[in-house]
Design a protein around this motif. Structure first.
Motif, mmCIF file in Angstrom:
data_model
loop_
_atom_site.group_PDB
_atom_site.id
_atom_site.type_symbol
_atom_site.label_atom_id
_atom_site.label_comp_id
_atom_site.label_asym_id
_atom_site.label_seq_id
_atom_site.Cartn_x
_atom_site.Cartn_y
_atom_site.Cartn_z
ATOM 1 N N LYS A 85 48.915 25.279 -50.799
ATOM 2 C CA LYS A 85 48.432 25.330 -52.183
ATOM 3 C C LYS A 85 49.463 24.598 -53.039
ATOM 4 N N ILE A 86 49.033 23.490 -53.625
ATOM 5 C CA ILE A 86 49.938 22.627 -54.381
ATOM 6 C C ILE A 86 49.364 22.395 -55.763
ATOM 7 N N ARG A 87 50.229 22.459 -56.766
ATOM 8 C CA ARG A 87 49.808 22.171 -58.133
ATOM 9 C C ARG A 87 50.889 21.305 -58.780
ATOM 10 N N THR A 88 50.472 20.155 -59.252
ATOM 11 C CA THR A 88 51.356 19.294 -60.038
ATOM 12 C C THR A 88 50.724 19.121 -61.406
ATOM 13 N N GLN A 89 51.258 18.223 -62.189
ATOM 14 C CA GLN A 89 50.743 18.052 -63.544
ATOM 15 C C GLN A 89 49.262 17.693 -63.580
ATOM 16 N N ASP A 90 48.845 16.779 -62.738
ATOM 17 C CA ASP A 90 47.456 16.329 -62.796
ATOM 18 C C ASP A 90 46.714 16.461 -61.470
ATOM 19 N N LEU A 91 47.289 17.170 -60.509
ATOM 20 C CA LEU A 91 46.665 17.299 -59.202
ATOM 21 C C LEU A 91 46.832 18.724 -58.691
ATOM 22 N N SER A 92 45.775 19.214 -58.094
ATOM 23 C CA SER A 92 45.823 20.553 -57.527
ATOM 24 C C SER A 92 45.066 20.557 -56.213
ATOM 25 N N THR A 93 45.674 21.110 -55.167
ATOM 26 C CA THR A 93 44.989 21.282 -53.889
ATOM 27 C C THR A 93 45.148 22.731 -53.469
ATOM 28 N N SER B 149 47.815 21.516 -45.495
ATOM 29 C CA SER B 149 47.556 21.456 -46.940
ATOM 30 C C SER B 149 47.841 22.800 -47.571
#
Length: 129
Positions: free
Chosen positions: A72-80, A70
């Motif tokens: 570090k991921i950031r999209t328009q409506d999701l962040s991990t 996992s």
């Protein structure tokens, strides 16, 4: 249903691996316990600090897995944030190791300084030899 009175079950409790199916297999947890003195044929072979250390090792392994899988991921409506999760798991592992260190330090306090008898009595006679 897990038995939380066994060393394996107690490690599972400490790492919050309570879901069915569990995150870590029993043989993996037994491996961590084995690193700290646990023998399957002797359930009394592990101390409480050993269980805490095994749980800390398991948390470290979960943290490593989290970082590897996992990112570090950031999209328009999701962040991990895998690295942040891993850091928190490592803090929990460090806390368990600290608890184990304190318990072991308390157990190591069985040495005492005993005053000598001086030169009188049988003990004093032996000391002059």
């Amino acid at each position: 249903m897990a038995d939380y009175t066994t060393p394996t079950g107690q490690v599972r409790l400490l790492i919050a691996d309570l879901a069915e199916p569990p995150l870590m297999a029993d043989d993996v947890l037994e491996g961590y316990l084995g690193l700290h003195g646990y023998a399957l044929w002797d359930p009394d072979s592990i101390t409480r600090p050993g269980i805490w250390r095994a749980a800390a090792d398991a948390l470290d392994a979960i943290a490593t897995s989290e970082v590897l899988t996992s990112k570090k991921i950031r999209t328009q409506d999701l962040s991990t944030d895998g690295p942040a999760v891993a850091a928190e798991l490592r803090k929990q592992a460090a806390a368990l190791r600290g608890k184990a260190d304190q318990a072991e330090a308390a157990d190591d306090s069985f040495f005492e300084i005993i005053p000598s008898c001086g030169s009188r009595g049988a003990e004093g006679e032996e000391a002059r030899w």
